[in-house]
Design a protein around this motif. Structure first.
Motif, short mmCIF file in Angstrom:
data_model
loop_
_atom_site.label_atom_id
_atom_site.label_comp_id
_atom_site.label_asym_id
_atom_site.label_seq_id
_atom_site.Cartn_x
_atom_site.Cartn_y
_atom_site.Cartn_z
N THR A 152 -53.96 -9.98 65.23
CA THR A 152 -55.18 -10.19 64.46
C THR A 152 -55.76 -11.57 64.74
O THR A 152 -55.06 -12.47 65.21
N THR A 165 -62.22 -15.54 62.83
CA THR A 165 -63.40 -16.15 63.43
C THR A 165 -63.54 -17.60 62.96
O THR A 165 -63.40 -17.88 61.77
N PHE A 188 -54.67 -15.15 66.76
CA PHE A 188 -55.56 -15.99 67.54
C PHE A 188 -56.80 -16.42 66.79
O PHE A 188 -57.17 -15.86 65.76
N HIS A 221 -66.10 -15.10 69.18
CA HIS A 221 -66.82 -14.41 68.11
C HIS A 221 -67.63 -15.38 67.27
O HIS A 221 -68.70 -15.05 66.78
N TYR A 253 -70.60 -7.41 69.61
CA TYR A 253 -69.45 -7.89 68.83
C TYR A 253 -68.25 -6.92 68.90
O TYR A 253 -67.12 -7.33 69.19
N MET A 306 -64.37 -7.56 70.46
CA MET A 306 -63.21 -7.36 69.60
C MET A 306 -62.28 -6.29 70.18
O MET A 306 -61.05 -6.42 70.11
N ASP A 354 -60.17 -8.01 72.71
CA ASP A 354 -59.10 -8.78 72.05
C ASP A 354 -57.87 -7.91 71.81
O ASP A 354 -56.73 -8.32 72.03
N GLN A 366 -63.57 -4.28 58.54
CA GLN A 366 -63.33 -4.32 59.98
C GLN A 366 -62.77 -3.00 60.54
O GLN A 366 -62.57 -2.87 61.75
N1 TRP Z 1 -63.93 -9.69 63.52
C1 TRP Z 1 -62.82 -10.21 62.81
C2 TRP Z 1 -63.30 -10.76 61.47
O1 TRP Z 1 -64.40 -11.23 61.37
C3 TRP Z 1 -62.14 -11.31 63.59
C4 TRP Z 1 -61.58 -10.76 64.85
C5 TRP Z 1 -62.05 -10.95 66.12
C6 TRP Z 1 -60.47 -9.88 64.95
N2 TRP Z 1 -61.29 -10.26 67.00
C7 TRP Z 1 -60.33 -9.60 66.33
C8 TRP Z 1 -59.60 -9.30 64.00
C9 TRP Z 1 -59.33 -8.74 66.78
C10 TRP Z 1 -58.61 -8.44 64.47
C11 TRP Z 1 -58.47 -8.16 65.84
O2 TRP Z 1 -62.55 -10.72 60.53
#
Ligand code: TRP
Length: 435
Positions: A10, A13, A44, A49, A139, A143, A146, A161
């Motif tokens: 996870t 941002t 991370f 983002h 976006y 993600m 990631d 999410q």
């Molecule tokens: N978008 C998530 C948030 O705003 C943060 C995020 C970016 C994230 N990449 C991810 C969460 C990958 C889980 C996995 O909360």
């Protein structure tokens, strides 16, 4: 036996100072999860983002430091997990592009955040995409990269999410369908017990509502902010309702079931709001105070955090670089030298399917059908003589489908999928045998 550990990933941002809502909703549960040795953790700082929402460079840098320091102060152990900064992994934007090419534009049109922006524009009579960056639109793909890069099985996130994880699954399936099984399909994990913390005004605690309580504010400031939590006007001695009370909900997020029950009793008994706020402050401070020194130390020595992140990035890149090489090759971004070699090998040796006949140690005779790529498509059972085996081969070439059925008991079982490939190759051989 599969000894692979479940991978949990996870990100947070990096657009602001971590607040109690981030702590209860993301930082604390991930630290707890990271202690589970049956899983492998990837945590991370999602600074790519952050660029989508924030154009203040100093703020992004500061937020990255504060969130990293908070995570560590709260107990995340960088030796036990892979802890890194998204922008230290160049393969993530690279994978984003590969995924972009297998993601339907329509899928992205339906993303909640993008839809909310366009709905707002419609309502205001503006152009659909007024003030919407392509970054906001993309976006979910970033993600997806990631998540898919580290083959995460589980992705703990807030309810808002979930759609993004589903989209990552879609991207993974499309890619796998086109290029073979490379990606793991991730699953969202939404912890029912993790509270959505209300903020000072009772709405969800969020930077965008400006109603947050910073996680590591100095004690005096935290006390002041807790005093600013909105309550109703009931006087001391009047019974108070826990229902809809932001104060009570925040308390609950920090307290045990027993403490919460006692607090509810105090509400029923008419505790003064000032006393309730004091109790809330003490309960939060009890949990946060022991972490404060670590946090302060890290924030005042950013180079320590930087070092940890660079070490984490190296760990992460060891995987991402290897995986990206596999993915590049899978889609055809390959060395020309290697590609032409493969082609030459094929045309020289195994451009056509072939039957191979052989004798086993048991003294019996066998044959197999080998594809142009060298895969065994069909395997016979034992024949008493080479002649019997040869007759069966001729029948297969002459009379593909029919012979396959007639010789069923002489052949090892094949799946429907293999059957198609076997028939294709038999037809090829049949056509070639005619000239
Ligand atoms: N978008 C998530 C948030 O705003 C943060 C995020 C970016 C994230 N990449 C991810 C969460 C990958 C889980 C996995 O909360």
């Amino acid at each position: 036996m599969n000894s692979e550990r479940t991978r949990v990933l996870t990100g947070i941002t990096t657009t602001g100072t971590p607040h109690l809502g981030n702590y209860v909703g993301a930082i604390r549960p991930t630290v707890q999860a990271s202690r589970n040795t049956a899983t492998e953790g990837f945590y991370f700082l999602a600074d790519y983002h952050a660029l989508i929402k924030c154009d203040e460079p100093a703020r992004i840098q500061r937020s990255t430091l504060e969130i990293a320091a908070s995570w560590i102060a709260a107990g995340l152990d960088p030796d036990q997990v892979t802890f890194y900064r998204q922008s230290d992994i160049p393969q993530i934007p690279e994978l984003t592009w590969l995924l972009t090419c297998v993601t339907g534009k329509g899928l992205l049109n339906r993303a909640h955040a993008y839809k909310a922006a366009t709905d707002k524009n419609h309502a205001a009579g503006h152009d659909t995409d007024a003030d919407v960056s392509a970054g906001l639109f993309m976006y979910p793909v970033l993600m997806g990269a990631d998540i898919l890069m580290f083959k995460a099985h589980k992705v703990p996130v807030g309810r808002d999410q979930i759609q993004h994880i589903e989209m990552a699954r879609d991207m993974a399936s499309s890619f796998n369908h086109l290029y073979g099984e490379h990606f793991v399909l991730p699953e969202a994990v939404v912890e029912e017990s993790v509270a959505l913390l209300p903020g000072l005004d009772g709405r969800k605690m969020s930077k965008s509502y400006d109603n947050t309580i910073p996680l590591f504010a100095p004690s005096a400031q935290m006390r002041k902010q807790i005093n600013a939590i909105v309550t109703d006007s009931r006087a001391p001695g009047e019974p108070k309702s826990t229902e809809g009370s932001a104060l009570f909900q925040i308390y609950q997020a920090f307290a045990s079931a027993e403490e919460t029950a006692q607090f509810a009793q105090a509400f029923a008994d008419g505790i003064a709001w000032g006393d309730a706020k004091q109790q809330l402050f003490e309960r939060i401070d009890r949990e946060i105070a022991p972490m404060r020194a670590t946090y302060e130390d890290l924030v005042h020595h950013p180079e320590k955090v930087e070092r940890l992140l660079l070490l984490g990035a190296e760990k992460a890149r060891a995987r991402s670089a290897a995986f990206m090489a596999e993915l590049r090759s899978a889609v055809g971004l390959r060395s020309l030298a290697v590609q032409s070699k493969v082609k030459t090998e094929k045309s020289n040796k195994t451009a056509a399917p072939s039957f191979k006949q052989y004798r086993e140690k048991d003294g019996q005779f066998y044959f197999k059908l080998v594809s142009p790529q060298g895969d065994v498509l069909l395997q016979s059972k034992a024949f008493a003589s080479p002649r019997d085996a040869g007759v069966a081969i001729s029948q297969l070439i002459e009379n593909g489908e029919g012979a396959l059925a007639a010789l069923q008991t002489q052949l090892e079982t094949i799946t429907d999928r293999q059957r198609g490939e076997v028939l294709e190759n038999l037809i090829f051989m049949h056509l070639n045998s005619e000239n």
